[in-house]
Write an enzyme that holds these catalytic residues in place. Sequence first.
Site, mmCIF file in Angstrom:
data_model
loop_
_atom_site.group_PDB
_atom_site.id
_atom_site.type_symbol
_atom_site.label_atom_id
_atom_site.label_comp_id
_atom_site.label_asym_id
_atom_site.label_seq_id
_atom_site.Cartn_x
_atom_site.Cartn_y
_atom_site.Cartn_z
ATOM 1 N N ASP A 106 -84.786 19.847 -27.831
ATOM 2 C CA ASP A 106 -86.627 18.931 -27.459
ATOM 3 C C ASP A 106 -86.720 18.660 -28.218
ATOM 4 O O ASP A 106 -86.969 18.665 -29.596
ATOM 5 C CB ASP A 106 -87.367 20.493 -27.399
ATOM 6 C CG ASP A 106 -86.890 21.284 -26.014
ATOM 7 O OD1 ASP A 106 -86.209 21.063 -24.806
ATOM 8 O OD2 ASP A 106 -87.468 22.670 -26.016
HETATM 9 N N1 URA Z 1 -83.721 26.105 -26.556
HETATM 10 C C1 URA Z 1 -84.894 25.602 -26.641
HETATM 11 O O1 URA Z 1 -85.726 25.673 -26.311
HETATM 12 N N2 URA Z 1 -85.296 24.550 -27.168
HETATM 13 C C2 URA Z 1 -84.104 23.664 -27.531
HETATM 14 O O2 URA Z 1 -84.357 22.788 -28.044
HETATM 15 C C3 URA Z 1 -82.593 24.301 -27.545
HETATM 16 C C4 URA Z 1 -82.920 24.999 -27.481
#
Ligand code: URA
Length: 236
Positions: A106
Amino acid sequence: MALMRLDKFLSDQGIASRKELRAVIRHGRVSIDGTVAVKPEMKIDSELNKVYLDGKLISYSKYRYFMLYKPCGVVTATEDKKQKTVLELLSPEMRRMDLFPVGRLDKDTSGLLLLTNDGDFAHRVISPKFSVKKRYYAEVEGELTECDEKAFENGIELRDGLKCRPAELVRLGADRCEVVLTEGKYHQVRRMLASVGKPVTVLKRLSVGNLELDKNLEEGGYRELTEEDLCKVFSR
Ligand code: URA
């Protein structure tokens, strides 16, 4: 046989831009099998011909693999009209290698992100079929409990009813933990922790398989993977 232009052969290895390399070739600094080559457009066989730059043998690898220490604030995409992408952190040479991110972190997640131009490799890392472990460090609101650990062990059901595989939650303190997953649903760690009432405030990926984020890298830094690193990705 793998025929390609001489300037492309060299630029694929990230040595310099195609334009710079054309000048280098025209200056007679490149030789093929002992004969100086001055035409950038000359076709060579990347598997058979030996290419030297200033007398140094240039080995050719079709596929390239890198680890990036992704900082927060950039998106995991190859292009985006509005936001800075992880590829924009790379040098111009690397941006010519057709690299793409292996899976997704993310915008607000930092940590280990693999980049490659090898689609099969990416598939094996991402696909739940191969169960490659991804380990995260998370800080949360609220207090983590033994009950949360058990819930992860049994397989969390997300708020939309989606069932997750059993996962590991290791408490490091009241509001921090490590989470190990073998799959990669959208926002999975955040959604799993939210489903036990612990919203995530900080998230960082520490490892993929047994390959750890290199401690010598700064945020936004990257390096090419070695053969040993590649084995670690799939070792158990
Ligand atoms: N899980 C998440 O919530 N975000 C990420 O970036 C990776 C795994």
